[in-house]
Design a protein around this motif. Sequence first.
Motif, PDB file in Angstrom:
ATOM      1  N   THR A  60      13.831 -11.024  15.520  1.00 38.20           N
ATOM      2  CA  THR A  60      14.829 -11.873  14.865  1.00 38.20           C
ATOM      3  C   THR A  60      15.392 -12.899  15.850  1.00 38.20           C
ATOM      4  OG1 THR A  60      15.437 -10.099  13.351  1.00 38.20           O
ATOM      5  CG2 THR A  60      17.023 -11.890  13.596  1.00 38.20           C
ATOM      6  N   LEU A  61      15.609 -12.469  17.083  1.00 36.50           N
ATOM      7  CA  LEU A  61      16.167 -13.365  18.097  1.00 36.50           C
ATOM      8  C   LEU A  61      15.196 -14.468  18.513  1.00 36.50           C
ATOM      9  CD1 LEU A  61      17.960 -10.781  20.396  1.00 36.50           C
ATOM     10  CD2 LEU A  61      19.068 -12.652  19.152  1.00 36.50           C
ATOM     11  N   GLU A  62      13.909 -14.217  18.366  1.00 34.06           N
ATOM     12  CA  GLU A  62      12.879 -15.170  18.760  1.00 34.06           C
ATOM     13  C   GLU A  62      13.126 -15.695  20.172  1.00 34.06           C
ATOM     14  OE1 GLU A  62      13.101 -18.018  15.571  1.00 34.06           O
ATOM     15  OE2 GLU A  62      11.850 -16.777  14.259  1.00 34.06           O
ATOM     16  N   GLN A  63      13.201 -17.005  20.348  1.00 32.76           N
ATOM     17  CA  GLN A  63      13.348 -17.593  21.681  1.00 32.76           C
ATOM     18  C   GLN A  63      14.689 -17.272  22.332  1.00 32.76           C
ATOM     19  OE1 GLN A  63      12.427 -21.731  20.971  1.00 32.76           O
ATOM     20  NE2 GLN A  63      10.325 -21.419  21.655  1.00 32.76           N
ATOM     21  N   ALA A  64      15.682 -16.931  21.541  1.00 35.48           N
ATOM     22  CA  ALA A  64      16.987 -16.587  22.111  1.00 35.48           C
ATOM     23  C   ALA A  64      16.927 -15.271  22.880  1.00 35.48           C
ATOM     24  CB  ALA A  64      18.044 -16.495  21.011  1.00 35.48           C
TER      25      ALA A  64
END
Length: 139
Positions: A86-90
């Motif tokens: 869900t956070l992907e690149q974060a």
Amino acid sequence: MKLWKQALSTGGKLGLWRLSQDKKRAVATPTAVRLLQSLPNLQETCAAILSCEPDIRRAWGKIIAARLKDLGNLKDVSGLIQTIGTLEQASKTILQQISDSVITSTEFTELEKKIIGTPAEQAPETTKINRELAATATM
């Protein structure tokens, strides 16, 4: 009110909007429209814009890092995979905050209540904050 002026400044620097010629209105850019389209509703879009503020992003990042740490301690592999997905690149910057992670109220509690409905450290907000941080990770 001071925070909103800072947020307006940050949003402008990130290209989310431009001030009108008379400087009385903010006009959304295509970047802001794409952000709105990437999130489920206007409330999350507002929270995502708020998450662009460095102090808020750092505070929320510490909370999410603590949630990841808890999932790791519980050996909840599927929870970790889902959260990082869900956070992907974060996720890269969130993982860097593991040593500073903490699930406590932030100095922005009143603002969080107005924008997201509850304080950011409350467990039901975790998935929403993950999406909001992910949506603005490349900004």
